[in-house]
Design an enzyme around this catalytic site. Sequence first.
Site, PDB file in Angstrom:
ATOM      1  N   HIS A  72      -7.410  -5.866  -0.219  1.00  0.00           N
ATOM      2  CA  HIS A  72      -6.222  -5.035  -0.004  1.00  0.00           C
ATOM      3  C   HIS A  72      -5.281  -5.667   1.020  1.00  0.00           C
ATOM      4  CE1 HIS A  72      -3.914  -1.369  -0.158  1.00  0.00           C
ATOM      5  NE2 HIS A  72      -4.017  -1.186   1.151  1.00  0.00           N
ATOM      6  N   SER A  99       0.824  -1.202   0.000  1.00  0.00           N
ATOM      7  CA  SER A  99       0.000   0.000   0.000  1.00  0.00           C
ATOM      8  C   SER A  99       0.871   1.270   0.000  1.00  0.00           C
ATOM      9  CB  SER A  99      -0.963  -0.039   1.192  1.00  0.00           C
ATOM     10  OG  SER A  99      -1.985   0.906   1.052  1.00  0.00           O
ATOM     11  N   ASP A 125      -9.457  -5.341  -4.460  1.00  0.00           N
ATOM     12  CA  ASP A 125      -8.877  -4.341  -3.565  1.00  0.00           C
ATOM     13  C   ASP A 125      -9.782  -3.113  -3.554  1.00  0.00           C
ATOM     14  OD1 ASP A 125      -7.284  -2.268  -2.411  1.00  0.00           O
ATOM     15  OD2 ASP A 125      -5.465  -3.353  -2.946  1.00  0.00           O
TER      16      ASP A 125
END
Length: 276
Positions: free
Chosen positions: A256, A97, A227
């Site tokens: 995610h 991320s 995601d």
Amino acid sequence: MTTITTEDGTEIFYKDWGARDAQPIVFHHGWPLSADDWDNQMLYFLGKGFRVIAHDRRGHGRSSQTDTGNEMDTYAADVSALAEALDLRDAVHIGHSTGGGEVTRYVARAKPGRVSKAVLIGAVPPVMVKSESNPGGLPLEVFDGFRKALADNRAQFYLDVPSGPFYGYNRPGAKVDQGVIRNWWRQGMMGGTKAHYDCIKAFSETDFTADLQAIEVPVLVMHGTDDQIVPYADSAPLAVKLLKNGTLKSYEGLPHGMCTTHADVVNPELLAFIQG
């Protein structure tokens, strides 16, 4: 605690486990978490004979709760300072991320010999926010909503995110793990509100196009197609096209937070790439 001190006096906490002559793997966490988000991977790769390192980004976890420097250039400089302090060579840098953005900027600028490979997992590059040059991005209003929710009631916001979209627990039939939710909340609440607020701009508005184009080492780009935090179509496929030596691996229906929910899938894939 084990820390280094950067040029501006910020203390960066880090974990460093394993033989010092083993190949290092450096893990970079997402917003607003800490090095603890990599516990599963740290233990897995330690057991495979690697030296494993993970730090708390400034303003996060056990590092200084900074009011300045909460942007990608400084994040990357902090990683560089850590790599210098530990004299890391031929390291593999793995970022999830926001941590994927940090990896991208650091690796693009790293000194020769410091980095051998990189991995971006559910990562924010090339750029998240919608613009004329990125029509598939998320509207700025989405991130304004994040900022408002954080400022109004951070504690509740940090329950809502992991309880819903982060791990896909809002999907029909999802098996919800309360321990995972509480651990996300625990990590988030350890950090500083100001740093977390600033970091929303850093992860959403930073354009990593030039960084991706500058990276010479092999890069594995891993992304779940479900995601809900960093939408697949505007991230991984675009990022891999900009890399000189990039490989894209997509995971149908994974969320995610797949490093946590599907560590049994992610870890062997990482090992194969590192050893390949």
